[in-house]
Design a protein around this motif. Structure first.
Motif, PDB file in Angstrom:
ATOM      1  N   ALA A  34      67.947  99.411 -14.390  1.00  0.00           N
ATOM      2  CA  ALA A  34      66.841  99.010 -15.274  1.00  0.00           C
ATOM      3  C   ALA A  34      65.531  99.005 -14.501  1.00  0.00           C
ATOM      4  O   ALA A  34      65.523  98.915 -13.270  1.00  0.00           O
ATOM      5  N   HIS A  35      64.455  99.096 -15.246  1.00  0.00           N
ATOM      6  CA  HIS A  35      63.113  98.911 -14.703  1.00  0.00           C
ATOM      7  C   HIS A  35      62.506  97.709 -15.432  1.00  0.00           C
ATOM      8  O   HIS A  35      62.659  97.567 -16.643  1.00  0.00           O
ATOM      9  N   ILE A  36      61.826  96.862 -14.679  1.00  0.00           N
ATOM     10  CA  ILE A  36      61.155  95.690 -15.248  1.00  0.00           C
ATOM     11  C   ILE A  36      59.665  95.833 -14.986  1.00  0.00           C
ATOM     12  O   ILE A  36      59.246  96.131 -13.865  1.00  0.00           O
ATOM     13  N   THR A  37      58.880  95.612 -16.034  1.00  0.00           N
ATOM     14  CA  THR A  37      57.426  95.699 -15.934  1.00  0.00           C
ATOM     15  C   THR A  37      56.808  94.406 -16.452  1.00  0.00           C
ATOM     16  O   THR A  37      57.166  93.935 -17.539  1.00  0.00           O
ATOM     17  N   LYS A  38      55.872  93.863 -15.694  1.00  0.00           N
ATOM     18  CA  LYS A  38      55.145  92.669 -16.132  1.00  0.00           C
ATOM     19  C   LYS A  38      54.040  93.116 -17.080  1.00  0.00           C
ATOM     20  O   LYS A  38      53.150  93.875 -16.700  1.00  0.00           O
ATOM     21  N   VAL A  53      71.798 105.653 -24.059  1.00  0.00           N
ATOM     22  CA  VAL A  53      70.715 104.996 -24.793  1.00  0.00           C
ATOM     23  C   VAL A  53      69.783 104.281 -23.816  1.00  0.00           C
ATOM     24  O   VAL A  53      70.239 103.662 -22.868  1.00  0.00           O
ATOM     25  N   THR A  54      68.496 104.383 -24.054  1.00  0.00           N
ATOM     26  CA  THR A  54      67.524 103.615 -23.289  1.00  0.00           C
ATOM     27  C   THR A  54      66.965 102.555 -24.223  1.00  0.00           C
ATOM     28  O   THR A  54      66.404 102.872 -25.262  1.00  0.00           O
ATOM     29  N   SER A  55      67.180 101.286 -23.867  1.00  0.00           N
ATOM     30  CA  SER A  55      66.689 100.204 -24.719  1.00  0.00           C
ATOM     31  C   SER A  55      65.636  99.405 -23.971  1.00  0.00           C
ATOM     32  O   SER A  55      65.609  99.380 -22.745  1.00  0.00           O
ATOM     33  N   ASP A  64      64.638  85.869 -16.556  1.00  0.00           N
ATOM     34  CA  ASP A  64      65.259  86.270 -17.829  1.00  0.00           C
ATOM     35  C   ASP A  64      65.387  87.792 -17.921  1.00  0.00           C
ATOM     36  O   ASP A  64      66.367  88.308 -18.448  1.00  0.00           O
ATOM     37  N   ALA A  65      64.385  88.496 -17.401  1.00  0.00           N
ATOM     38  CA  ALA A  65      64.423  89.956 -17.419  1.00  0.00           C
ATOM     39  C   ALA A  65      65.579  90.476 -16.566  1.00  0.00           C
ATOM     40  O   ALA A  65      66.315  91.368 -16.980  1.00  0.00           O
ATOM     41  N   LEU A  66      65.752  89.903 -15.378  1.00  0.00           N
ATOM     42  CA  LEU A  66      66.851  90.306 -14.508  1.00  0.00           C
ATOM     43  C   LEU A  66      68.196  89.996 -15.155  1.00  0.00           C
ATOM     44  O   LEU A  66      69.113  90.822 -15.154  1.00  0.00           O
ATOM     45  N   ASN A  67      68.321  88.803 -15.741  1.00  0.00           N
ATOM     46  CA  ASN A  67      69.565  88.440 -16.430  1.00  0.00           C
ATOM     47  C   ASN A  67      69.871  89.396 -17.583  1.00  0.00           C
ATOM     48  O   ASN A  67      71.021  89.789 -17.785  1.00  0.00           O
ATOM     49  N   SER A  68      68.859  89.773 -18.339  1.00  0.00           N
ATOM     50  CA  SER A  68      69.046  90.704 -19.444  1.00  0.00           C
ATOM     51  C   SER A  68      69.546  92.057 -18.930  1.00  0.00           C
ATOM     52  O   SER A  68      70.473  92.642 -19.489  1.00  0.00           O
ATOM     53  N   ALA A  69      68.940  92.542 -17.852  1.00  0.00           N
ATOM     54  CA  ALA A  69      69.354  93.825 -17.276  1.00  0.00           C
ATOM     55  C   ALA A  69      70.806  93.769 -16.822  1.00  0.00           C
ATOM     56  O   ALA A  69      71.581  94.700 -17.057  1.00  0.00           O
ATOM     57  N   LEU A  70      71.201  92.667 -16.193  1.00  0.00           N
ATOM     58  CA  LEU A  70      72.574  92.543 -15.697  1.00  0.00           C
ATOM     59  C   LEU A  70      73.586  92.392 -16.823  1.00  0.00           C
ATOM     60  O   LEU A  70      74.690  92.937 -16.746  1.00  0.00           O
ATOM     61  N   MET A  71      73.224  91.668 -17.868  1.00  0.00           N
ATOM     62  CA  MET A  71      74.140  91.542 -19.005  1.00  0.00           C
ATOM     63  C   MET A  71      74.375  92.898 -19.666  1.00  0.00           C
ATOM     64  O   MET A  71      75.501  93.242 -20.007  1.00  0.00           O
ATOM     65  N   GLN A  72      73.315  93.672 -19.836  1.00  0.00           N
ATOM     66  CA  GLN A  72      73.458  94.995 -20.436  1.00  0.00           C
ATOM     67  C   GLN A  72      74.300  95.913 -19.546  1.00  0.00           C
ATOM     68  O   GLN A  72      75.120  96.677 -20.033  1.00  0.00           O
TER      69      GLN A  72
END
Length: 78
Positions: A34-38, A53-55, A64-72
C-alpha cells in the motif's frame, strides 16, 4: 472453524514528509502492499495495491492508515 496464524514483518518506509510505502516481508519475500498519503492534518489516504483491484480508503491517523493497509493485505492472503 480453524485458525491460521500468519507471521510477517511490516516496514513503514517514508517516501517524503507526507507519503509512505507499506512493505510486508512474508515467506522470505518483500512486497509493497500500500501507499499512504497525508491529505491534510487529519486525513490520510491508503491506496491498497493488489493484482486485481486498487482500493482507496481515507482514515483519521497514520496508525489507522497502517492498520487498514495490513487488514486488507491479510484478507488478500485468504
Amino acid at each position: 472453524m480453524s485458525k491460521k496464524e500468519r507471521n510477517f514483518e511490516v516496514e513503514l518506509q517514508e517516501k517524503s514528509s507526507s507519503s509512505w510505502s507499506v512493505i510486508v516481508s512474508f515467506k522470505k519475500k518483500s512486497q509493497t502492499v500500500a501507499h499512504i498519503t497525508k491529505l491534510d492534518q487529519q486525513h490520510y489516504e491508503v491506496e491498497q495495491l493488489s493484482n486485481s483491484v486498487t482500493s482507496k480508503v481515507v482514515t483519521a491517523s497514520l496508525e489507522d492508515a497502517l492498520n487498514s493497509a495490513l487488514m486488507q493485505f491479510n484478507l488478500h492472503l485468504h
